[in-house]
Design a protein around this motif. Structure first.
Motif, short mmCIF file in Angstrom:
data_model
loop_
_atom_site.label_atom_id
_atom_site.label_comp_id
_atom_site.label_asym_id
_atom_site.label_seq_id
_atom_site.Cartn_x
_atom_site.Cartn_y
_atom_site.Cartn_z
N PHE A 89 -17.84 13.68 -10.89
CA PHE A 89 -18.09 12.74 -11.99
C PHE A 89 -16.86 11.86 -12.22
N ILE A 90 -15.69 12.47 -12.25
CA ILE A 90 -14.45 11.70 -12.46
C ILE A 90 -14.12 10.86 -11.22
N ALA A 91 -14.24 11.46 -10.04
CA ALA A 91 -13.90 10.75 -8.80
C ALA A 91 -14.79 9.52 -8.61
N ASN A 92 -16.08 9.66 -8.88
CA ASN A 92 -17.00 8.54 -8.68
C ASN A 92 -16.74 7.39 -9.63
N TRP A 93 -16.18 7.70 -10.80
CA TRP A 93 -15.92 6.65 -11.80
C TRP A 93 -14.59 5.95 -11.61
N LEU A 94 -13.68 6.56 -10.84
CA LEU A 94 -12.32 6.02 -10.76
C LEU A 94 -12.29 4.56 -10.33
N GLY A 95 -13.00 4.26 -9.24
CA GLY A 95 -12.96 2.89 -8.72
C GLY A 95 -13.65 1.88 -9.61
N LEU A 96 -14.50 2.36 -10.53
CA LEU A 96 -15.15 1.45 -11.47
C LEU A 96 -14.26 1.18 -12.68
N ILE A 97 -13.44 2.16 -13.03
CA ILE A 97 -12.56 2.01 -14.19
C ILE A 97 -11.34 1.16 -13.84
N VAL A 98 -10.72 1.46 -12.73
CA VAL A 98 -9.51 0.73 -12.33
C VAL A 98 -9.40 0.69 -10.82
N THR A 99 -9.01 -0.46 -10.32
CA THR A 99 -8.71 -0.64 -8.90
C THR A 99 -7.38 -1.35 -8.80
N ILE A 100 -6.46 -0.77 -8.05
CA ILE A 100 -5.12 -1.33 -7.91
C ILE A 100 -4.95 -1.84 -6.49
N GLY A 101 -4.64 -3.09 -6.38
CA GLY A 101 -4.41 -3.68 -5.06
C GLY A 101 -3.24 -4.64 -5.11
N VAL A 102 -2.67 -4.91 -3.97
CA VAL A 102 -1.56 -5.86 -3.86
C VAL A 102 -1.84 -6.80 -2.70
N LYS A 103 -1.14 -7.89 -2.68
CA LYS A 103 -1.23 -8.85 -1.58
C LYS A 103 0.09 -8.82 -0.82
N LEU A 104 0.04 -8.37 0.41
CA LEU A 104 1.22 -8.27 1.26
C LEU A 104 1.34 -9.50 2.15
N HIS A 105 2.55 -9.99 2.26
CA HIS A 105 2.81 -11.14 3.14
C HIS A 105 3.54 -10.72 4.41
N HIS A 106 3.98 -9.47 4.43
CA HIS A 106 4.67 -8.97 5.62
C HIS A 106 4.05 -7.64 6.04
N PRO A 107 3.78 -7.44 7.30
CA PRO A 107 3.15 -6.20 7.76
C PRO A 107 4.07 -4.99 7.61
N ILE A 108 3.47 -3.81 7.48
CA ILE A 108 4.18 -2.54 7.45
C ILE A 108 3.54 -1.65 8.53
N PRO A 109 3.97 -1.79 9.77
CA PRO A 109 3.27 -1.12 10.88
C PRO A 109 3.19 0.39 10.75
N TRP A 110 4.23 1.04 10.20
CA TRP A 110 4.21 2.50 10.15
C TRP A 110 3.20 3.03 9.14
N LEU A 111 2.68 2.14 8.28
CA LEU A 111 1.60 2.51 7.38
C LEU A 111 0.25 1.98 7.87
N GLY A 112 0.22 1.52 9.09
CA GLY A 112 -1.02 1.00 9.65
C GLY A 112 -1.37 -0.39 9.19
N LEU A 113 -0.50 -1.03 8.43
CA LEU A 113 -0.76 -2.37 7.90
C LEU A 113 -0.13 -3.40 8.84
N THR A 114 -0.78 -3.60 9.97
CA THR A 114 -0.28 -4.53 10.98
C THR A 114 -0.64 -5.95 10.60
N ALA A 115 -0.01 -6.89 11.28
CA ALA A 115 -0.28 -8.30 11.00
C ALA A 115 -1.74 -8.65 11.26
N ALA A 116 -2.34 -8.06 12.29
CA ALA A 116 -3.73 -8.34 12.62
C ALA A 116 -4.67 -7.85 11.52
#
Length: 254
Positions: A89-116
């Motif tokens: 019940f709590i897990a299913n509601w989390l994404g509806l209550i709050v979503t946290i995101g950022v906009k990256l301008h530089h890749p972080i390859p070791w976290l899987g956030l490649t330029a592609a």
């Protein structure tokens, strides 16, 4: 679809850090709520969180009694079903209550956030979401239920083996499809609700500042919240049903 920070992204077993973090966060929320419920227990006049938790426990007990063959099976499944219902019940509601995101301008390859990958989502990276919107989490919960049900069934090996062929050999097929549908139903409903909400939130504003999608967002939030609550119940009642079908206490001498 937003990117996620991932460890070991180039291996067969990538680790989604957002899913792990939100699972831990949800577990902590459940523990805090349980602690608040029992902090000032009043057996004569329960109030507040204690009253809600007792109602949820009675609701889960009745659900278990409708699906389990004996009272001993109810006592076995009740703690698992109760905390699964509360957790989902709590897990299913989390994404509806709050979503946290950022906009990256530089890749972080070791976290899987490649330029592609960043290019496909214009740099959007999600750092907080419902854990059940992740397929691996939903299927992992379903497989856990599947393992527990078979472990309980193996207490009576002959009956456990016989149930694969009753009423027909198609019972073998059901053992494969049940955990898949159990997990995919949860994942599909939660993911779809949050994906459409994300699309609405990213829609351009009229005249640059009027959120013309606001009425749709409010309606969809109400509907998605209802679906999130129902899916917590559906997953939990199927948990009781699957374990109950392999609880052979009532047929141990047949």
């Amino acid at each position: 679809m937003p990117n996620f920070p991932v460890l070991f992204g180039n291996t067969a077993f990538p680790v989604n850090l957002v899913a792990i973090g939100t699972i831990i966060f949800t577990g902590l929320v459940v523990l805090v709520l349980m602690r608040v419920a029992v902090a000032k227990m009043d057996m004569r006049r329960p109030r507040g969180m204690q009253n809600f938790v007792e109602w949820a426990l009675d609701f889960t007990r009745n659900m278990a009694r409708d699906t389990m063959p004996t009272e001993s099976a109810v006592r076995f499944v009740l703690p698992l079903a109760f905390f699964t219902l509360f957790f989902l019940f709590i897990a299913n509601w989390l994404g509806l209550i709050v979503t946290i995101g950022v906009k990256l301008h530089h890749p972080i390859p070791w976290l899987g956030l490649t330029a592609a990958k960043l290019a496909t989502t214009k740099g959007d990276v999600l750092f907080f979401d419902s854990p059940t919107a992740n397929m691996s989490v939903a299927l992992g919960l379903a497989v856990l239920v599947w393992l527990i049900s078979h472990a309980r069934g193996l207490r009576h090996p002959k009956l456990w083996f016989r149930h694969f062929f009753s009423p027909s050999p198609l019972g073998l097929l059901e053992e494969i499809t049940n955990p898949l549908t159990h997990g995919m139903r949860l994942f599909g409903n939660i993911f779809a609700g949050e994906a459409l909400l994300t699309v609405m939130l990213q829609a351009p504003f009229a005249l640059g500042w009027i959120p013309w999608t606001l009425p749709l967002i409010l309606v969809w939030l109400l509907y998605a919240g209802f679906v999130a609550s129902v899916q917590a119940y559906v997953f939990s009642v199927l948990l009781c049903l699957y374990i109950g079908n392999k609880s052979f206490e009532g047929h141990a001498h047949s």
